[in-house]
Design a protein around this motif. Structure first.
Motif, short mmCIF file in Angstrom:
data_model
loop_
_atom_site.label_atom_id
_atom_site.label_comp_id
_atom_site.label_asym_id
_atom_site.label_seq_id
_atom_site.Cartn_x
_atom_site.Cartn_y
_atom_site.Cartn_z
N LYS A 45 6.84 -1.68 -6.74
CA LYS A 45 5.82 -0.71 -7.14
C LYS A 45 6.37 0.31 -8.16
CE LYS A 45 3.42 -1.10 -2.72
NZ LYS A 45 3.97 -2.42 -2.46
N ASP A 48 2.84 2.83 -9.66
CA ASP A 48 1.84 3.51 -8.85
C ASP A 48 2.10 3.30 -7.37
OD1 ASP A 48 0.04 4.58 -10.93
OD2 ASP A 48 -0.32 2.47 -11.39
N GLU A 49 1.32 3.98 -6.55
CA GLU A 49 1.46 3.88 -5.10
C GLU A 49 1.12 2.49 -4.58
OE1 GLU A 49 -0.52 7.00 -2.87
OE2 GLU A 49 -0.54 8.18 -4.70
N SER A 69 -2.47 -2.34 -10.45
CA SER A 69 -1.59 -1.22 -10.15
C SER A 69 -2.47 0.02 -10.13
CB SER A 69 -0.53 -1.11 -11.26
OG SER A 69 0.28 0.02 -11.07
N TYR A 70 -2.41 0.78 -9.03
CA TYR A 70 -3.36 1.89 -8.91
C TYR A 70 -2.88 2.96 -7.95
CZ TYR A 70 -4.75 -0.58 -4.63
OH TYR A 70 -4.76 -1.19 -3.40
N THR A 71 -3.57 4.08 -8.01
CA THR A 71 -3.38 5.16 -7.05
C THR A 71 -4.61 5.16 -6.15
OG1 THR A 71 -2.13 6.46 -8.65
CG2 THR A 71 -3.06 7.65 -6.75
N SER A 74 -8.03 7.42 -6.28
CA SER A 74 -8.24 8.00 -7.61
C SER A 74 -9.51 7.41 -8.20
CB SER A 74 -7.04 7.71 -8.52
OG SER A 74 -7.02 6.35 -8.89
N ASN A 77 -7.18 5.79 -12.22
CA ASN A 77 -5.84 5.21 -12.34
C ASN A 77 -5.80 3.82 -11.72
OD1 ASN A 77 -3.17 5.21 -13.20
ND2 ASN A 77 -2.44 5.84 -11.19
#
Length: 155
Positions: A45, A48-49, A69-71, A74, A77
């Motif tokens: 990772k 992002d988280e 890939s993301y938060t 959000s 993102n």
């Protein structure tokens, strides 16, 4: 094959070896991270988280790969990366159908997501045309790797 729907499934213990068999034309390999790299990113990772790898399937056959890939929680993102269609399925409209399925999948799975982003190599004109045809808009910005950033407002 045009009438069949693209299915999206997480990369799992059952399908990861099939996913690794996805192959691109030699002149495309520098344009996108390999499936192996995508799976490594999912483990470490780096951006992002959350980082989720998926395969694209038609009639049970894996035809492509991508990751998100993301938060979590959000609204803006969410990044599509590593998007690729196996070379044996290219030139058949699969990329556009797969990208439509990916957008629908993310819209459904991540209801808070309002903006989807992705990057593309400056010299990858075929991918840029595909993204523009699906209403992604170039931000006329590049990331630290010199890739062009595209965004799509989905809500």
């Amino acid at each position: 094959m045009r009438t069949h729907i693209t299915e999206i499934h997480p990369v799992t213990q059952e399908n990861w070896e099939q996913a690794l068999k996805i192959s691109l034309h030699e002149n495309q390999k520098h344009l996108v991270p390999s499936v192996t790299e995508g799976l490594a990113y999912a483990y470490i990772k780096p951006w992002d988280e959350a980082f989720d790898p998926y395969v694209l399937q038609i009639e049970g056959k894996i035809i492509g790969f991508f990751y998100i890939s993301y938060t979590p929680e959000s609204t803006d993102n969410y990044w599509i990366g590593g998007f690729q269609i196996d070379k044996t399925f290219q030139g058949q409209g699969m990329g556009k159908r797969a990208l439509r399925a990916i957008i629908d999948f993310i819209t459904d799975k991540h209801p808070l997501c309002h903006i989807l982003s992705l990057t593309v190599e400056k010299d990858n004109h075929i991918a840029q045309h595909l993204y523009r045809s699906m209403s992604f808009v170039s931000e006329n910005l590049t990331n630290s790797d010199g890739e062009v950033i595209y965004r799509l407002k989905i809500r």
